[in-house]
Design an enzyme around this catalytic site. Structure first.
Site, PDB file in Angstrom:
ATOM      1  N   GLU A 111       0.845  -1.308  -0.152  1.00 13.86           N
ATOM      2  CA  GLU A 111       0.023   0.048  -0.097  1.00 13.86           C
ATOM      3  C   GLU A 111       1.069   1.147  -0.083  1.00 13.86           C
ATOM      4  O   GLU A 111       0.694   2.181  -0.746  1.00 13.86           O
ATOM      5  CB  GLU A 111      -1.034  -0.309   1.089  1.00 13.86           C
ATOM      6  CG  GLU A 111      -1.993  -1.008   1.141  1.00 13.86           C
ATOM      7  CD  GLU A 111      -2.974  -1.196   2.371  1.00 13.86           C
ATOM      8  OE1 GLU A 111      -3.911  -1.535   2.624  1.00 13.86           O
ATOM      9  OE2 GLU A 111      -2.433  -0.807   3.613  1.00 13.86           O
ATOM     10  N   LYS A 129     -12.872   6.709  11.662  1.00 11.78           N
ATOM     11  CA  LYS A 129     -11.379   6.517  11.476  1.00 11.78           C
ATOM     12  C   LYS A 129     -10.801   7.986  11.774  1.00 11.78           C
ATOM     13  O   LYS A 129      -9.432   7.976  11.887  1.00 11.78           O
ATOM     14  CB  LYS A 129     -11.254   6.107  10.171  1.00 11.78           C
ATOM     15  CG  LYS A 129     -11.775   4.669   9.616  1.00 11.78           C
ATOM     16  CD  LYS A 129     -11.252   3.604  10.569  1.00 11.78           C
ATOM     17  CE  LYS A 129     -11.703   2.326  10.075  1.00 11.78           C
ATOM     18  NZ  LYS A 129     -11.562   1.782   8.628  1.00 11.78           N
TER      19      LYS A 129
HETATM   20  C1  5RP Z   1      -5.274  -2.640   4.962  1.00  8.59           C
HETATM   21  C2  5RP Z   1      -5.457  -1.500   5.325  1.00  8.59           C
HETATM   22  C3  5RP Z   1      -6.857  -0.761   5.114  1.00  8.59           C
HETATM   23  O1  5RP Z   1      -7.123  -0.069   4.340  1.00  8.59           O
HETATM   24  C4  5RP Z   1      -7.370  -0.635   6.665  1.00  8.59           C
HETATM   25  O2  5RP Z   1      -7.023  -1.716   7.583  1.00  8.59           O
HETATM   26  C5  5RP Z   1      -8.782  -0.123   6.665  1.00  8.59           C
HETATM   27  O3  5RP Z   1      -9.437  -1.223   6.480  1.00  8.59           O
HETATM   28  P1  5RP Z   1     -11.127  -1.219   6.308  1.00  8.59           P
HETATM   29  O4  5RP Z   1     -11.402  -0.402   5.173  1.00  8.59           O
HETATM   30  O5  5RP Z   1     -11.594  -2.519   6.477  1.00  8.59           O
HETATM   31  O6  5RP Z   1     -11.603  -0.587   7.719  1.00  8.59           O
HETATM   32  O7  5RP Z   1      -4.491  -0.518   5.618  1.00  8.59           O
HETATM   33  O8  5RP Z   1      -3.694  -2.966   5.214  1.00  8.59           O
END
Ligand code: 5RP
Length: 262
Positions: A111, A129
């Site tokens: 990522e 978040k």
């Molecule tokens: C994966 C990530 C995801 O973007 C992060 O965990 C958010 O996940 P979600 O959209 O399921 O809440 O960093 O490595």
């Protein structure tokens, strides 16, 4: 059908749907990992199928690659694409400057590489978040398996000199065995509670032998699309310093809702 979604899934879907509007014909697009990014991939798949959108996707995990192919998006690796127009990905936390914690899904290494290989990064997230200070979510750190216990001890020692509230860490597990990333590495989650100086911490972590990368994304994200359960989305552009609010209309016949996020 949308009525069957939880408020959090509606928020994730709203953010993903709005962010998909940033994607234009001919773009090379980094595709994030996680449940919010999965909504984005489904939205883009629908645009490819129904509107003839012509894009090339660069996935950030094997999970996302499989989903992207399943929904009809042309997929290539980063080495073939080289440089991307845009990456859209989820986050575990984001602050007012759009600095992020990522890696809850264990894909932080790909990522971060994909996001920094892009002209622009858009983060998509439900409003839960959003934080004042990063660190309540355990910070993921990717470590090579060789000598991981020594690397973990070195990280904890380093943390005692950092502006953080907690210094404990844990090896991420998958049942009885360590969780293994797409690169064959392990993840150590740092339970910091509050990160006072994320920039300093991100640099210090990457100095420790065996640490491959950490989940702090500093100065990488340009735009946040923040979803709410009632369909409202805030679009925050850190470069322009603008925030504006819009509303996503959930279409009852939207066939994306027949396939809930992972
Ligand atoms: C994966 C990530 C995801 O973007 C992060 O965990 C958010 O996940 P979600 O959209 O399921 O809440 O960093 O490595």
């Amino acid at each position: 059908m949308s009525g069957e979604l939880s408020p959090i899934d509606r928020a994730k879907f709203a953010a993903a749907k709005r962010a998909a509007e940033f994607v234009e014909d001919g773009m090379k697009v980094g595709l994030g990992t996680g449940s919010t990014a999965a909504w984005l991939v489904r939205c883009l798949g629908e645009m490819v199928r129904d509107d003839g959108l012509d894009i090339t996707g660069v996935p950030t995990s094997t999970r996302t690659a499989t989903l992207a192919r399943d929904v009809g998006i042309k997929v290539v690796g980063l080495d073939e694409a080289r440089w991307l127009d845009l990456t859209i990905d989820g986050a575990d936390e984001f602050d007012a400057d759009l600095n992020l914690i990522k890696g809850g899904g264990g894909a932080l290494l790909q990522e971060k590489i994909v996001a920094t290989s892009s002209d622009q990064m858009i983060v998509i997230a439900d409003v839960s978040k959003q934080v004042d200070t990063l660190g309540a979510f355990p910070l993921p750190v990717e470590v090579i398996p060789f000598g991981w216990q020594t690397s973990k001890a070195l990280v904890e020692e380093m943390l005692s000199a950092m502006d953080v509230l907690g210094t404990s860490s844990s090896l991420r597990m998958n049942g009885d065995a360590p969780f293994v990333t797409d690169e064959g590495n392990y993840i150590i989650d740092l339970h910091l509670t509050r990160i006072g100086s994320p920039r300093q911490l991100a640099l210090a972590l990457n100095q420790i032998p065996g640490i491959v990368e950490n989940g702090l994304f500093m100065d990488i994200c340009d735009v946040a699309v923040i979803g709410h359960g009632d369909g409202r989305v805030e679009v925050k552009d850190i470069n322009d310093g603008t925030v504006h609010e819009e509303k996503i209309n959930f279409v009852e016949t939207d066939n994306l809702f027949t396939d809930l996020a992972d």
